[in-house]
Design a protein around this motif. Structure first.
Motif, PDB file in Angstrom:
ATOM      1  N   GLU A 203       0.836  -1.211   0.000  1.00 46.13           N
ATOM      2  CA  GLU A 203       0.000   0.000   0.000  1.00 46.13           C
ATOM      3  C   GLU A 203       0.865   1.252   0.000  1.00 46.13           C
ATOM      4  O   GLU A 203       0.590   2.207  -0.735  1.00 46.13           O
ATOM      5  N   GLN A 204       1.923   1.280   0.796  1.00 43.38           N
ATOM      6  CA  GLN A 204       2.803   2.447   0.814  1.00 43.38           C
ATOM      7  C   GLN A 204       3.543   2.596  -0.513  1.00 43.38           C
ATOM      8  O   GLN A 204       3.663   3.708  -1.048  1.00 43.38           O
ATOM      9  N   ILE A 205       4.026   1.493  -1.057  1.00 40.48           N
ATOM     10  CA  ILE A 205       4.731   1.554  -2.331  1.00 40.48           C
ATOM     11  C   ILE A 205       3.822   2.114  -3.417  1.00 40.48           C
ATOM     12  O   ILE A 205       4.245   2.929  -4.254  1.00 40.48           O
ATOM     13  N   PHE A 206       2.551   1.714  -3.414  1.00 43.01           N
ATOM     14  CA  PHE A 206       1.583   2.253  -4.364  1.00 43.01           C
ATOM     15  C   PHE A 206       1.491   3.771  -4.238  1.00 43.01           C
ATOM     16  O   PHE A 206       1.523   4.498  -5.241  1.00 43.01           O
ATOM     17  N   ARG A 207       1.395   4.271  -2.995  1.00 43.93           N
ATOM     18  CA  ARG A 207       1.285   5.721  -2.789  1.00 43.93           C
ATOM     19  C   ARG A 207       2.553   6.445  -3.248  1.00 43.93           C
ATOM     20  O   ARG A 207       2.505   7.504  -3.882  1.00 43.93           O
ATOM     21  N   GLU A 208       3.703   5.876  -2.903  1.00 37.63           N
ATOM     22  CA  GLU A 208       4.963   6.512  -3.261  1.00 37.63           C
ATOM     23  C   GLU A 208       5.123   6.586  -4.778  1.00 37.63           C
ATOM     24  O   GLU A 208       5.579   7.607  -5.320  1.00 37.63           O
ATOM     25  N   LEU A 209       4.749   5.515  -5.465  1.00 32.85           N
ATOM     26  CA  LEU A 209       4.908   5.498  -6.910  1.00 32.85           C
ATOM     27  C   LEU A 209       3.921   6.419  -7.606  1.00 32.85           C
ATOM     28  O   LEU A 209       4.203   6.944  -8.691  1.00 32.85           O
ATOM     29  N   ARG A 210       2.759   6.640  -6.993  1.00 40.64           N
ATOM     30  CA  ARG A 210       1.836   7.624  -7.566  1.00 40.64           C
ATOM     31  C   ARG A 210       2.460   9.017  -7.532  1.00 40.64           C
ATOM     32  O   ARG A 210       2.363   9.787  -8.491  1.00 40.64           O
ATOM     33  N   ALA A 211       3.115   9.336  -6.428  1.00 41.49           N
ATOM     34  CA  ALA A 211       3.783  10.632  -6.314  1.00 41.49           C
ATOM     35  C   ALA A 211       4.958  10.739  -7.285  1.00 41.49           C
ATOM     36  O   ALA A 211       5.235  11.809  -7.845  1.00 41.49           O
ATOM     37  N   PHE A 212       5.648   9.626  -7.508  1.00 44.96           N
ATOM     38  CA  PHE A 212       6.815   9.613  -8.381  1.00 44.96           C
ATOM     39  C   PHE A 212       6.460  10.037  -9.802  1.00 44.96           C
ATOM     40  O   PHE A 212       7.290  10.588 -10.525  1.00 44.96           O
ATOM     41  N   ARG A 213       5.231   9.834 -10.232  1.00 43.18           N
ATOM     42  CA  ARG A 213       4.818  10.248 -11.573  1.00 43.18           C
ATOM     43  C   ARG A 213       4.804  11.778 -11.715  1.00 43.18           C
ATOM     44  O   ARG A 213       4.717  12.295 -12.830  1.00 43.18           O
ATOM     45  N   ILE A 214       4.868  12.487 -10.587  1.00 43.10           N
ATOM     46  CA  ILE A 214       4.885  13.954 -10.588  1.00 43.10           C
ATOM     47  C   ILE A 214       6.264  14.497 -10.209  1.00 43.10           C
ATOM     48  O   ILE A 214       6.766  15.429 -10.838  1.00 43.10           O
ATOM     49  N   TYR A 215       6.876  13.911  -9.187  1.00 43.22           N
ATOM     50  CA  TYR A 215       8.156  14.422  -8.699  1.00 43.22           C
ATOM     51  C   TYR A 215       9.225  14.325  -9.784  1.00 43.22           C
ATOM     52  O   TYR A 215       9.252  13.400 -10.579  1.00 43.22           O
ATOM     53  N   ASP A 216      10.131  15.314  -9.767  1.00 46.98           N
ATOM     54  CA  ASP A 216      11.183  15.434 -10.779  1.00 46.98           C
ATOM     55  C   ASP A 216      10.606  15.551 -12.179  1.00 46.98           C
ATOM     56  O   ASP A 216      11.184  15.071 -13.155  1.00 46.98           O
ATOM     57  N   GLY A 217       9.472  16.225 -12.270  1.00 47.06           N
ATOM     58  CA  GLY A 217       8.851  16.512 -13.558  1.00 47.06           C
ATOM     59  C   GLY A 217       7.726  15.552 -13.875  1.00 47.06           C
ATOM     60  O   GLY A 217       7.947  14.350 -13.976  1.00 47.06           O
ATOM     61  N   PRO A 218       6.489  16.057 -14.005  1.00 47.51           N
ATOM     62  CA  PRO A 218       5.375  15.188 -14.369  1.00 47.51           C
ATOM     63  C   PRO A 218       5.601  14.535 -15.731  1.00 47.51           C
ATOM     64  O   PRO A 218       6.306  15.081 -16.586  1.00 47.51           O
ATOM     65  N   THR A 219       4.989  13.386 -15.911  1.00 48.10           N
ATOM     66  CA  THR A 219       5.110  12.664 -17.175  1.00 48.10           C
ATOM     67  C   THR A 219       4.798  13.564 -18.365  1.00 48.10           C
ATOM     68  O   THR A 219       5.499  13.547 -19.383  1.00 48.10           O
ATOM     69  N   GLU A 220       3.750  14.378 -18.225  1.00 48.15           N
ATOM     70  CA  GLU A 220       3.313  15.215 -19.345  1.00 48.15           C
ATOM     71  C   GLU A 220       4.366  16.250 -19.735  1.00 48.15           C
ATOM     72  O   GLU A 220       4.538  16.558 -20.911  1.00 48.15           O
ATOM     73  N   VAL A 221       5.068  16.801 -18.749  1.00 46.69           N
ATOM     74  CA  VAL A 221       6.123  17.780 -19.042  1.00 46.69           C
ATOM     75  C   VAL A 221       7.265  17.106 -19.794  1.00 46.69           C
ATOM     76  O   VAL A 221       7.814  17.647 -20.761  1.00 46.69           O
ATOM     77  N   HIS A 222       7.640  15.908 -19.352  1.00 48.13           N
ATOM     78  CA  HIS A 222       8.715  15.198 -20.034  1.00 48.13           C
ATOM     79  C   HIS A 222       8.311  14.848 -21.473  1.00 48.13           C
ATOM     80  O   HIS A 222       9.116  14.971 -22.401  1.00 48.13           O
ATOM     81  N   LYS A 223       7.068  14.416 -21.662  1.00 46.57           N
ATOM     82  CA  LYS A 223       6.625  14.086 -23.020  1.00 46.57           C
ATOM     83  C   LYS A 223       6.575  15.333 -23.901  1.00 46.57           C
ATOM     84  O   LYS A 223       6.899  15.275 -25.096  1.00 46.57           O
ATOM     85  N   TRP A 224       6.178  16.446 -23.329  1.00 48.72           N
ATOM     86  CA  TRP A 224       6.166  17.716 -24.067  1.00 48.72           C
ATOM     87  C   TRP A 224       7.584  18.069 -24.512  1.00 48.72           C
ATOM     88  O   TRP A 224       7.809  18.494 -25.646  1.00 48.72           O
ATOM     89  N   SER A 225       8.541  17.877 -23.600  1.00 49.21           N
ATOM     90  CA  SER A 225       9.936  18.159 -23.925  1.00 49.21           C
ATOM     91  C   SER A 225      10.433  17.231 -25.036  1.00 49.21           C
ATOM     92  O   SER A 225      11.139  17.663 -25.963  1.00 49.21           O
ATOM     93  N   ILE A 226      10.060  15.968 -24.953  1.00 50.38           N
ATOM     94  CA  ILE A 226      10.457  15.003 -25.988  1.00 50.38           C
ATOM     95  C   ILE A 226       9.837  15.392 -27.330  1.00 50.38           C
ATOM     96  O   ILE A 226      10.501  15.340 -28.375  1.00 50.38           O
ATOM     97  N   ALA A 227       8.559  15.784 -27.297  1.00 51.34           N
ATOM     98  CA  ALA A 227       7.875  16.179 -28.535  1.00 51.34           C
ATOM     99  C   ALA A 227       8.557  17.393 -29.181  1.00 51.34           C
ATOM    100  O   ALA A 227       8.664  17.473 -30.416  1.00 51.34           O
TER     101      ALA A 227
END
Length: 401
Positions: free
Chosen positions: A361-385
């Motif tokens: 349960e904790q790992i699930f919560r931590e990994l949800r936050a990881f999708r935002i920390y150090d740059g959200p997925t969407e920002v990274h994809k925008w940069s790649i695009a």
């Protein structure tokens, strides 16, 4: 980038094996230790774990006794094992933000700065904080560092810094601070990094945020900086070069997150597999039901792909490249894959998966936050695009010329 060779070494395999044994045998039993608050383990618990890591010879294992740093690919082998418990990176002193700050100080700090600020971090006797992100309410810098509002103004031989910072991991209880502030005023938007000691009366924690994750000592704070005076000798690197140094730190730091959380997702998979191979329903083991077995198979695939992505990006960094594009690709792909793994583990385990009876349960919560920390997925994809578009436009221009 092509022509990258993956080179793992005997020394990294040996260090990784010792770290894994320590985390599994010593750290995992501490996962039920009550010495924690809503934000993370207490400093008392951190000190106890680090004392045990020091005794076992696995404290700060990515930095060798002569002060040299393992390669990024070697570091990956070690940090993946450290991440097998949410407490593992803290215990062996490879957690964020300290790991990234140690890397930055080692890369650009002066000898006096390393003696004063880096040595206590490497020894595991101090924690640090990196002050870059700013509150949205202030229209400050988040994923776009050019929006930086915090200012640093020369005053004789000193700099005076003012501003507010947000989501500053570990600020509560840190001894070492690195702050990024606007310089080159009023004509240009440039930035400079500064080192300073904590606590400091000019640096006030307004509040520690309540966030979904709970593995980082000190949590994440909103901080006001009011007249912080820093001598010129504590400028980190060169004046006006903060944006460039941020790239030196950010690519390896993004990848380090991927390494640590790969270990956590691996552990969640182990627990879910064990559960599915013991629990019966409708006349057979859960794993023998395709709906469950296929989720665990998908997890194994995601973990393997993420593992390869991490090692590929690590090799790019080891080649001498800043790896800005590659680290964005890795951060985006790995964070999404590892979250899928954790989500499926919760689903496989049903009610047990959403309870605190296991660490899943904790790992699930931590990994949800990881999708935002150090740059959200969407920002990274925008940069790649943007890179894709630029490459296409350059190719078209070349064809026309």
């Amino acid at each position: 980038m092509t022509g990258i060779t993956l080179v793992k070494t005997a020394r990294s395999a040996e260090i990784a094996a010792r770290v894994e044994a320590f985390v599994r045998n010593v750290v995992v039993p501490y996962e039920r230790d009550p010495r924690r608050d809503a934000h993370g383990p207490t400093d008392e618990l951190v000190a106890e774990l680090r004392a045990k890591a020091r005794e076992a010879g696995v404290l700060t294992p990515h930095i060798l006794p002569d002060g040299s740093h393992l390669t990024q690919l070697e570091t990956a082998a070690v940090l993946k094992r450290a991440g097998l418990s949410p407490l593992g990176p803290v215990a062996v002193n490879v957690a964020a933000p300290d790991e990234g700050n140690m890397y930055l100080l080692g890369a650009i700090g002066t000898p006096p700065q390393k003696d004063r600020f880096l040595a206590p971090l490497v020894a595991g006797k101090a924690r640090s904080a990196f002050f870059m992100t700013e509150p949205a309410a202030d229209n400050g810098a988040g994923s776009d560092p050019s929006m930086l509002q915090t200012t640093a103004i020369r005053d004789g031989d000193d700099w005076v810094i003012n501003g507010r910072k947000a989501f500053i991991t570990g600020a509560d209880g840190a001894s070492v601070g690195i702050v990024m502030a606007r310089t080159g005023l009023p004509d240009a938007v440039k930035s400079t990094m500064f080192l300073f000691d904590l606590p400091n009366p000019a640096v006030r924690i307004e509040r520690v945020l309540d966030t979904i994750d709970s593995s980082m000592p000190g949590g994440h704070s909103i901080v006001r900086i009011d007249g912080l005076r820093v001598p010129a000798g504590q400028v980190l690197g060169e004046v006006d070069e903060g944006f460039r140094y941020a790239q030196v730190r950010l690519s390896p730091a993004r990848l380090s997150h991927c390494m640590r959380w790969h270990g956590a997702a691996t552990r969640a998979q182990e627990i879910a597999v064990s559960y599915a191979c013991r629990r019966k329903a409708f006349g057979k083991l859960l794993i023998d039901h395709e709906g469950v077995g296929f989720m665990l198979a998908d997890n194994q695939i995601d973990l393997q792909q993420a593992d390869l992505m991490i090692d590929w990006c690590a090799a790019v960094l080891d080649s001498g490249s800043l790896g800005t594009l590659e680290s964005s690709m890795a951060k985006s792909a790995v964070s999404e894959a590892l979250f899928r793994v954790a989500d499926r583990c919760v689903q496989v385990m049903g009610g047990t998966g959403v309870s605190g009876d296991t660490v899943v349960e904790q790992i699930f919560r931590e990994l949800r936050a990881f999708r935002i920390y150090d740059g959200p997925t969407e920002v990274h994809k925008w940069s790649i695009a943007k890179r894709i578009k630029r490459a296409h436009m350059d190719a078209e221009q070349g064809d026309r010329s």
